[in-house]
Design an enzyme around this catalytic site. Sequence first.
Site, PDB file in Angstrom:
ATOM      1  N   GLU A 149       0.716  -1.301  -0.079  1.00 49.60           N
ATOM      2  CA  GLU A 149       0.063  -0.006  -0.063  1.00 49.60           C
ATOM      3  C   GLU A 149       0.392   1.124   0.235  1.00 49.60           C
ATOM      4  O   GLU A 149       0.712   2.498  -0.546  1.00 49.60           O
ATOM      5  CB  GLU A 149      -1.093   0.424   1.269  1.00 49.60           C
ATOM      6  CG  GLU A 149      -1.911   1.185   2.117  1.00 49.60           C
ATOM      7  CD  GLU A 149      -2.995   1.325   0.740  1.00 49.60           C
ATOM      8  OE1 GLU A 149      -3.009   0.457  -0.475  1.00 49.60           O
ATOM      9  OE2 GLU A 149      -3.603   2.689   0.729  1.00 49.60           O
ATOM     10  N   HIS A 178       2.915   2.036  -2.998  1.00 48.58           N
ATOM     11  CA  HIS A 178       1.744   2.337  -4.228  1.00 48.58           C
ATOM     12  C   HIS A 178       1.224   4.289  -3.968  1.00 48.58           C
ATOM     13  O   HIS A 178       1.352   4.612  -4.929  1.00 48.58           O
ATOM     14  CB  HIS A 178       0.770   2.028  -4.528  1.00 48.58           C
ATOM     15  CG  HIS A 178      -1.124   1.955  -4.766  1.00 48.58           C
ATOM     16  ND1 HIS A 178      -0.765   2.562  -6.795  1.00 48.58           N
ATOM     17  CD2 HIS A 178      -1.720   3.254  -4.492  1.00 48.58           C
ATOM     18  CE1 HIS A 178      -1.569   3.640  -6.703  1.00 48.58           C
ATOM     19  NE2 HIS A 178      -2.726   3.520  -5.714  1.00 48.58           N
ATOM     20  N   HIS A 189     -11.335   5.225  -8.484  1.00 52.29           N
ATOM     21  CA  HIS A 189     -10.521   5.262  -7.696  1.00 52.29           C
ATOM     22  C   HIS A 189      -9.546   4.805  -9.123  1.00 52.29           C
ATOM     23  O   HIS A 189      -8.414   5.709  -9.688  1.00 52.29           O
ATOM     24  CB  HIS A 189      -9.675   4.966  -6.535  1.00 52.29           C
ATOM     25  CG  HIS A 189      -8.633   4.692  -6.520  1.00 52.29           C
ATOM     26  ND1 HIS A 189      -7.422   5.924  -6.438  1.00 52.29           N
ATOM     27  CD2 HIS A 189      -7.512   4.264  -5.605  1.00 52.29           C
ATOM     28  CE1 HIS A 189      -6.462   6.309  -5.781  1.00 52.29           C
ATOM     29  NE2 HIS A 189      -6.329   4.836  -5.587  1.00 52.29           N
ATOM     30  N   HIS A 246     -20.517  -8.481 -17.186  1.00 56.98           N
ATOM     31  CA  HIS A 246     -18.580  -7.949 -17.565  1.00 56.98           C
ATOM     32  C   HIS A 246     -19.192  -9.277 -19.052  1.00 56.98           C
ATOM     33  O   HIS A 246     -18.515  -8.419 -19.986  1.00 56.98           O
ATOM     34  CB  HIS A 246     -18.382  -7.966 -16.626  1.00 56.98           C
ATOM     35  CG  HIS A 246     -16.848  -7.979 -16.623  1.00 56.98           C
ATOM     36  ND1 HIS A 246     -16.695  -6.685 -17.177  1.00 56.98           N
ATOM     37  CD2 HIS A 246     -15.657  -8.769 -16.816  1.00 56.98           C
ATOM     38  CE1 HIS A 246     -14.923  -6.635 -18.196  1.00 56.98           C
ATOM     39  NE2 HIS A 246     -14.855  -7.976 -17.434  1.00 56.98           N
ATOM     40  N   HIS A 293      -4.323  -7.864 -16.967  1.00 62.65           N
ATOM     41  CA  HIS A 293      -5.681  -7.798 -17.670  1.00 62.65           C
ATOM     42  C   HIS A 293      -6.163  -6.225 -17.225  1.00 62.65           C
ATOM     43  O   HIS A 293      -6.304  -5.864 -18.188  1.00 62.65           O
ATOM     44  CB  HIS A 293      -6.953  -8.662 -16.678  1.00 62.65           C
ATOM     45  CG  HIS A 293      -7.933  -8.596 -17.780  1.00 62.65           C
ATOM     46  ND1 HIS A 293      -8.684  -8.970 -18.532  1.00 62.65           N
ATOM     47  CD2 HIS A 293      -9.504  -8.795 -17.030  1.00 62.65           C
ATOM     48  CE1 HIS A 293      -9.836  -8.962 -19.075  1.00 62.65           C
ATOM     49  NE2 HIS A 293     -10.213  -8.239 -17.933  1.00 62.65           N
TER      50      HIS A 293
END
Length: 344
Positions: A72, A75, A134, A246, A306
């Site tokens: 975290e 990032h 986000h 999806h 992906h």
Amino acid sequence: MKLINLVRLSLALTFVVIMLGAYTRLADAGLGCPDWPGCYGHLTVPNEHHEIALAKTLYPSLTIEANKAWLEMIHRYFAGTLGLIIFLISFRCIREKSLGIGLPLTLSLVVVFQALLGMWTVTMKLMPIVVMGHLLGGFSLFCLLAILYWRLKDKSAPSAAALSVPKGAKGLAALALVVVVLQIALGGWTSSNYAALMCTRLPICQGDWTSYLDFSTAFELIQPQHESYEFGTLDYGARMTIHVTHRFGAILTTLVVIALAFQLLSAKSKVLVRTAVWLVALLTLQLLLGISNVVFSLPLVVAVAHNLGAALLLVTVLRANYVLFDRSTSRVTHSELLDKEGVR
Ligand code: HEM
């Protein structure tokens, strides 16, 4: 550093930040630090005795998971650096006055909003709408920087006759952009609601899936209050519906992107033919990665790939739109004329 090189650097860094964000989310490390912008009250992950003691006082019910907390924080460090670079780019663009203030200002505003979404992701405990927002914010930054880069790159070329564009290509390109954005939002919704493993069969889902469809719960954007949304709060029917949507979205995306690629291939323009080839290649890769997500039960590396594949596909569809719609279309023609005439 030249402005165009700074923009190149920011594009590369945005790609890295998107990758780190996906890795953090998919490794279930999004709540690795319970606070923001620090971690348990520190600028790094606490590891000294007194730091751990303070963390325990502040968050008595939590156990520090150092690996997740570091993911975290890394990032956040990268995202923070990117934010500063984008502010610098905006400042220089505005000072140099050559590109107007609209794009640089939008870039800075998106950075600020993206930082807020990063904070809310933590404080609202992975609320799906925030997590999806986000993800979309990161992709928006990537797209805005790409547009800035193309503008700077084309700036020096003088204009020439307009590009001859196949009939219907502009409309199809705009439609493809909308469809790809919606498909990415659906992907983000699938991921943030932990719906990836709800359908284990191809092409759509296993068993009598139609009788479990529940669209009203599946797409309730503001979900009821929960202490945490980690690992999802929706029941099987709703999650399965998200996953299935999806997949149908992927079918629609494929049809529209392939139709656009055919249109572009028929154009007498090198840049459009090249964009069409990229579109087909990235779409194929994206479909294979999506199918691998399902067949191999979501390996982390495939899930991250992906996500990155989606970012590249989006920017390529945007490129098609940029070339077809933007003023610089004429400049592209000029570059191509130069190429054709062997001037360079
Ligand atoms: C052009 C087509 C596609 C696009 C643009 C796309 C885009 C995305 C995006 C952006 C995500 C969110 C990833 C994240 O949160 O990190 C996602 C998630 C997902 N996609 Fe796709 N996708 C496509 C096709 C497919 C296909 C064909 C399948 C399966 C057959 C698939 C299966 C999944 C699954 C299972 C997830 C959830 C992964 C997770 O929870 O991390 N996708 N997709």
